[in-house]
Design an enzyme around this catalytic site. Sequence first.
Site, mmCIF file in Angstrom:
data_model
loop_
_atom_site.group_PDB
_atom_site.id
_atom_site.type_symbol
_atom_site.label_atom_id
_atom_site.label_comp_id
_atom_site.label_asym_id
_atom_site.label_seq_id
_atom_site.Cartn_x
_atom_site.Cartn_y
_atom_site.Cartn_z
ATOM 1 C CE LYS A 1 -3.285 2.994 1.103
ATOM 2 N NZ LYS A 1 -4.101 3.621 0.075
ATOM 3 C CE LYS B 1 -2.882 7.588 7.849
ATOM 4 N NZ LYS B 1 -2.894 6.380 7.048
#
Length: 296
Positions: free
Chosen positions: A169, A238
């Site tokens: 991811k 993030k």
Amino acid sequence: MDIGFIGLGNMGFPMARRLIEAGHQLVVFDTRKEAVDKLVARGARPAASPKDVADQAETVMASLPSLQASVAVATGENGVIEGKKVKRFVDLSTVGSQMAARIHGLLAKRNIVQIDSPVSGGVAGAEKGTLAVMVSGPRAEFEIIKAALDVIGKVFFIGEKPGSAQTMKLANNFLSATAIVATSEAVVMGVKAGLDPAVMIDVINAGSGMNTASRDKFPRSVLPRSFDFGFATGLMVKDVRLCLEEMKQLGLSMEVADAVGRLWETVIKDEGAESDFTAAIKPIEKKAGVIVGGKK
Ligand code: NAD
């Protein structure tokens, strides 16, 4: 099947809605009551805490906005770890491989299996059930939840090692983060030279420069200057930080990633964590002294 679902935000809400529409029985929790109410109106049962969810379902899914939220919901006080019925915790959030491995280790002590299942494809993909769903965890556990995950998107089994789907991811989101700032720089350069940004995007999308920013984000949220694609800058930063950390852990130093990381730090400083990530173009425009798109 009975499914617990925690975190009903931009991504969690449409994923949970699709699971209900596919015939699954959902018990849901979010710290925002209005999000819970909206799903209860669609047939879900409300729960009072992550523990309460995990008291009622063997499979508990979560889509949460920070590493702190994931670890607290999974393993904190009144967390999934204290549930009586839960057998597996499926984390749909992006938390990076180290945090995934940490949660895996803590839950394993209570015989709860942690399954990483980060997703890609944005709010539109979550609404339509066309997300890329990346899974790592024990293969037998994956088989149990595969049919439910099929409802939210195209499912890829990455491997059994905890955290490997998170690495996948982060590689994906590094490319997505790069596409936005690189496309912003290309279009700002054109506008500075007097080109029409709408024509530029059409040409790029017909040519070899086409990418997810030029294809989706610019037409929908940058050129109209609505900056409302549905993913917060704080969440993008993030992911970029997690990716840089992951590279460092592996002993890698990557030139493009470092530059992309610096750009996104400027975006969060100038635009704020709550801004939509398509606002990444604004500091680049400011530096160049031009504005891209909007009504002429
Ligand atoms: P969001 O902020 O819209 O939603 C998060 C939800 O979690 C909110 O409803 C919030 O109230 C709830 N929440 C926060 N702390 C909680 C807690 N302790 N207990 C219960 N509920 C809590 O975030 P999002 O955009 O839906 O993203 C969720 C995850 O999915 C993130 O990890 C993000 O990186 C990832 N993701 C997002 C997108 C996107 O396009 N938005 C795409 C792919 C992946």
